[in-house]
Structures are given as C-alpha cells and as structure tokens.
Design a protein around this motif. Structure first.
Motif, PDB file in Angstrom:
ATOM      1  N   VAL A   2     -52.475  55.723  19.158  1.00 38.23           N
ATOM      2  CA  VAL A   2     -51.530  54.689  18.738  1.00 38.23           C
ATOM      3  C   VAL A   2     -52.305  53.404  18.460  1.00 38.23           C
ATOM      4  CG1 VAL A   2     -49.513  53.347  19.393  1.00 38.23           C
ATOM      5  CG2 VAL A   2     -49.725  55.731  20.133  1.00 38.23           C
ATOM      6  N   GLN A   3     -51.973  52.784  17.350  1.00 36.43           N
ATOM      7  CA  GLN A   3     -52.619  51.525  16.977  1.00 36.43           C
ATOM      8  C   GLN A   3     -51.572  50.507  16.563  1.00 36.43           C
ATOM      9  OE1 GLN A   3     -55.398  52.828  13.883  1.00 36.43           O
ATOM     10  NE2 GLN A   3     -57.072  52.735  15.366  1.00 36.43           N
ATOM     11  N   LEU A   4     -51.913  49.238  16.762  1.00 34.14           N
ATOM     12  CA  LEU A   4     -51.065  48.131  16.333  1.00 34.14           C
ATOM     13  C   LEU A   4     -51.831  47.291  15.322  1.00 34.14           C
ATOM     14  CD1 LEU A   4     -49.539  46.905  19.726  1.00 34.14           C
ATOM     15  CD2 LEU A   4     -48.718  48.692  18.179  1.00 34.14           C
ATOM     16  N   ALA A  23     -47.064  46.056  13.608  1.00 39.32           N
ATOM     17  CA  ALA A  23     -46.578  47.387  13.298  1.00 39.32           C
ATOM     18  C   ALA A  23     -47.379  48.437  14.046  1.00 39.32           C
ATOM     19  CB  ALA A  23     -46.666  47.639  11.801  1.00 39.32           C
ATOM     20  N   ALA A  24     -46.676  49.397  14.596  1.00 33.52           N
ATOM     21  CA  ALA A  24     -47.311  50.493  15.321  1.00 33.52           C
ATOM     22  C   ALA A  24     -47.456  51.707  14.415  1.00 33.52           C
ATOM     23  CB  ALA A  24     -46.493  50.864  16.546  1.00 33.52           C
ATOM     24  N   SER A  25     -48.542  52.428  14.604  1.00 36.19           N
ATOM     25  CA  SER A  25     -48.762  53.670  13.874  1.00 36.19           C
ATOM     26  C   SER A  25     -49.392  54.681  14.812  1.00 36.19           C
ATOM     27  CB  SER A  25     -49.665  53.432  12.664  1.00 36.19           C
ATOM     28  OG  SER A  25     -50.947  53.017  13.073  1.00 36.19           O
ATOM     29  N   GLY A  26     -49.279  55.964  14.427  1.00 35.24           N
ATOM     30  CA  GLY A  26     -49.836  57.024  15.258  1.00 35.24           C
ATOM     31  C   GLY A  26     -48.754  57.995  15.692  1.00 35.24           C
ATOM     32  N   SER A  27     -49.144  58.882  16.568  1.00 34.36           N
ATOM     33  CA  SER A  27     -48.222  59.926  17.047  1.00 34.36           C
ATOM     34  C   SER A  27     -47.413  59.381  18.218  1.00 34.36           C
ATOM     35  CB  SER A  27     -49.013  61.162  17.459  1.00 34.36           C
ATOM     36  OG  SER A  27     -49.748  61.683  16.372  1.00 34.36           O
ATOM     37  N   LYS A  75     -38.835  51.154  12.030  1.00 34.59           N
ATOM     38  CA  LYS A  75     -40.140  50.874  11.430  1.00 34.59           C
ATOM     39  C   LYS A  75     -41.228  50.656  12.470  1.00 34.59           C
ATOM     40  CE  LYS A  75     -38.249  48.816   7.221  1.00 34.59           C
ATOM     41  NZ  LYS A  75     -38.196  47.598   6.363  1.00 34.59           N
ATOM     42  N   ARG A  76     -40.826  50.582  13.753  1.00 32.74           N
ATOM     43  CA  ARG A  76     -41.795  50.370  14.836  1.00 32.74           C
ATOM     44  C   ARG A  76     -42.535  49.049  14.650  1.00 32.74           C
ATOM     45  NH1 ARG A  76     -44.194  56.530  14.767  1.00 32.74           N
ATOM     46  NH2 ARG A  76     -42.385  57.548  15.721  1.00 32.74           N
ATOM     47  N   ILE A  77     -41.780  48.009  14.377  1.00 35.76           N
ATOM     48  CA  ILE A  77     -42.343  46.686  14.162  1.00 35.76           C
ATOM     49  C   ILE A  77     -41.703  45.697  15.125  1.00 35.76           C
ATOM     50  CG2 ILE A  77     -42.601  44.781  12.528  1.00 35.76           C
ATOM     51  CD1 ILE A  77     -42.579  46.802  10.264  1.00 35.76           C
ATOM     52  N   ASP A 101     -46.473  58.827  23.784  1.00 32.31           N
ATOM     53  CA  ASP A 101     -46.912  59.439  22.531  1.00 32.31           C
ATOM     54  C   ASP A 101     -46.333  60.844  22.369  1.00 32.31           C
ATOM     55  OD1 ASP A 101     -50.344  60.149  23.649  1.00 32.31           O
ATOM     56  OD2 ASP A 101     -48.452  61.181  24.055  1.00 32.31           O
TER      57      ASP A 101
END
Length: 120
Positions: A2-4, A23-27, A75-77, A101
């Motif tokens: 997971v990254q921001l 914003a977050a990204s990843g599984s 959007k995980r923001i 996760d």
C-alpha cells in the motif's frame, strides 16, 4: 504494498487557502482512520486531523474552524482543506492511513510529505 501519494501544497499568503490530497493505491481490503499530521521546522510532528471510515472528523484545537478533513471512500482519497492560513501553519504535511490489505494484514502507511509555506 500500500502506498500513499500526496498532492497540493506550496506557497500561500497569510489568510489564504490550500487543499491537500492524498490517494492510496495497492491491494487494499479496507481503510479505517485517515489523517493528517504536520511537522514544522525544529518541532516534533503533530496531529492535525483524523477522520473515521464513517466520516467522523476530529481536529487539533489550533485547527478547529479553519481546517476541514474529508474523504472519498470509493477513490481512497483523503483531503485537507486549509483556510485562513497563518505563518505558524508552515510545515511539512503528511497523510496517514490505517487499514487491512487484501491478504488480511493490518497496515499503517504515510505519504511522502508536502511542504506548505505561509508567507507574504
């Protein structure tokens, strides 16, 4: 993993406004509390605001009425709207998220930091 990724920030005059995004990204399976912290030169990192997954915000006393934290769960923001900025708000701002996760593991991650400078 997971990254921001943060965006926004920069130079603004006293009394001005800025909006930060993260914003977050990843599984990711789920995200619980999202928050913003800041660290001014020569000072320790301090909490700015947090928001739960039910969108319940909390603020540090010095930010109440001036800053607004919000989130877009789809959007995980997480956002931080900063109004009536003061020179003492100058700092590097960091976002933070806690969640689970896709493998069921708990995570806590931080953004890369964004410099906000309030100066005339």
């Amino acid at each position: 993993q997971v990254q921001l990724v943060q965006s926004g920030g920069g130079l603004v005059q006293p009394g001005g406004s800025l909006r930060l995004s993260c914003a977050a990204s990843g599984s990711i399976s789920s995200i619980g509390v999202m928050g913003w912290h800041r660290q001014a030169p020569g000072k320790e990192r301090e909490l700015v605001a947090t928001i739960t997954n039910y969108r319940i915000p909390t603020y540090s006393d010095s930010m109440k009425g001036r800053f607004t934290i919000s989130r877009d769960n789809a959007k995980r923001i997480v956002y931080l709207q900063m109004n009536s900025l003061k020179p003492e708000d100058t700092a590097v701002y960091y976002c933070n998220m806690k969640g689970v996760d896709s493998a069921g593991r708990y995570f806590e991650v931080w953004g890369q930091g964004t410099l906000v400078t309030v100066s005339s």
